[in-house]
Design an enzyme around this catalytic site. Structure first.
Site, PDB file in Angstrom:
ATOM      1  N   CYS A 129       0.843  -1.206   0.000  1.00 16.75           N
ATOM      2  CA  CYS A 129       0.000   0.000   0.000  1.00 16.75           C
ATOM      3  C   CYS A 129       0.874   1.251   0.000  1.00 16.75           C
ATOM      4  O   CYS A 129       1.397   1.659   1.049  1.00 16.75           O
ATOM      5  CB  CYS A 129      -0.923  -0.023   1.220  1.00 16.75           C
ATOM      6  SG  CYS A 129      -1.909   1.476   1.344  1.00 16.75           S
ATOM      7  N   CYS A 132      -0.405   4.134   2.180  1.00 16.13           N
ATOM      8  CA  CYS A 132      -0.280   3.894   3.631  1.00 16.13           C
ATOM      9  C   CYS A 132       1.167   4.099   4.083  1.00 16.13           C
ATOM     10  O   CYS A 132       1.434   4.677   5.128  1.00 16.13           O
ATOM     11  CB  CYS A 132      -0.669   2.472   4.007  1.00 16.13           C
ATOM     12  SG  CYS A 132      -2.173   1.868   3.282  1.00 16.13           S
ATOM     13  N   ASP A 133       2.124   3.571   3.319  1.00 21.28           N
ATOM     14  CA  ASP A 133       3.513   3.480   3.801  1.00 21.28           C
ATOM     15  C   ASP A 133       4.505   4.370   3.061  1.00 21.28           C
ATOM     16  O   ASP A 133       5.674   4.437   3.448  1.00 21.28           O
ATOM     17  CB  ASP A 133       3.988   2.017   3.684  1.00 21.28           C
ATOM     18  CG  ASP A 133       3.121   1.078   4.514  1.00 21.28           C
ATOM     19  OD1 ASP A 133       2.635   1.514   5.570  1.00 21.28           O
ATOM     20  OD2 ASP A 133       2.916  -0.077   4.102  1.00 21.28           O
TER      21      ASP A 133
END
Ligand code: NAP
Length: 301
Positions: A129, A132-133
């Protein structure tokens, strides 16, 4: 006892909840993770009518609040099987819920690369992701694997954070949109590594480098801090396989009416066989499945 249980609170499941509640049916949404599904990882949605640029998280929150305000109830549990009958039982990791009709809107999960050491490095350099990261890799070097829209959008997103982004794809033609490919070509810090696959992960506590093998067998080592895997998704239908028919890739066979071989069991969204898997078609499936579920409920009343 509910009229309809909807398994999965992504765009398909949430839209189904809205339609079923508007038809005055009682609704329980069962969600294993968080509401919104895959779309919460998309930074900007530009292809859904009326709200260009909205973030996936804001979009999902709006639809979830809409379903809740209409009276849909939600539990955060993992559905493990459905027991069929006039009254259907949805068995989760925590409880057994009863209903008359079920809509399976479970979507799909990340496909893994299948390279040795992949699982152990998740959270230590490997991610599925980018939104997300990605922030953990500001100013670093990262690689994205894949040639679909997810990989292209991930590479574009990461090019705004990372110093260098390698985009590794096993062919020289992309499956994703031409418009995004053109944008990627304009980014100086994006380096395309085509006709190549990741064949080895080198790590010391965290990922340090990857080995990439091209279609002629030439191996190149790339030093990277992060590897974002975006090689597609696998439909999440296995827990319900006895009640629905699956194709060879695991998608639930159903037409646009979302009906399965089991009366009162419907499928909606990315886990259904169809040509176009987009936010707008997931919402469309939710509407169709709920409409058919309401017809079914009225027929057995
Ligand atoms: P996808 O379109 O299925 O693409 C997966 C990519 O991974 C393909 O390029 C495939 O290569 C490659 N691949 C598969 N297995 C591999 C392996 N073992 N090793 C290396 N590469 C592998 O998946 P996606 O990008 O996640 O997209 C899923 C769906 O969501 C698509 O319909 C997409 O259009 C949609 N989507 C839409 C948006 C948007 O509209 N904004 C954003 C994201 C996703 P090949 O091409 O060689 O098969």
């Amino acid at each position: 006892m509910y009229d309809v249980i909807i398994i999965g609170a992504g765009p398909a499941g949430l839209t189904a909840a809205i339609y079923a509640r508007r038809a005055s049916k009682s609704v329980l949404l069962i969600e294993a993770k968080s509401y919104g599904g895959q779309i919460i990882n998309t930074p900007h949605i530009d292809n859904y009518p009326a709200e260009p640029g909205i973030s996936g998280f804001d979009f999902a929150t709006k639809v979830f609040e809409q379903a809740k305000a209409l009276g849909a109830e939600t539990v955060f549990e993992k559905a493990v099987r459905i027991e069929d009958g006039k009254i259907k039982k949805v068995v989760t990791n925590a409880a057994v819920h009863e209903c008359r009709a079920v809509i399976i809107a479970t979507g799909s999960e990340n496909r893994k690369l299948g390279v040795e050491g992949e699982d152990a490095l998740v959270g230590r350099g490997i991610s599925y992701c980018a939104t997300c990261d990605g922030a953990f890799f500001r100013g670093r070097t990262v690689a994205v694997v894949g040639g679909g829209n997810t990989a292209l959008e991930d590479a574009l997103y990461l090019s705004e954070l990372a110093e260098t982004v390698y985009l590794i794809h096993r062919r020289d033609g992309f499956r994703g949109d031409d418009a995004t490919v053109k944008l990627l070509y304009s980014r100086e810090n994006v380096k395309l590594v085509l006709n190549s696959r990741v064949t080895k992960l080198n790590a010391e506590k965290r990922l340090k480098s990857i080995e990439v093998t091209d279609n002629d067998g030439k191996v190149t080592e790339l030093e990277v801090n992060g590897l974002f895997v975006a090689v597609g998704r696998i439909p999440e239908n296995q827990n319900f396989a006895s009640l629905i028919e699956l194709d060879s890739a695991g998608y639930a066979k159903a037409g646009e009416d979302c009906k399965t071989k089991t009366p009162g069991v419907f499928v909606a969204g990315d886990n259904r066989t169809k040509e176009v898997r987009q936010l707008v078609t997931a919402a469309s499936d939710g509407a169709a499945a709920a409409t058919e579920a309401v017809k079914y409920l009225n027929s057995i009343a």
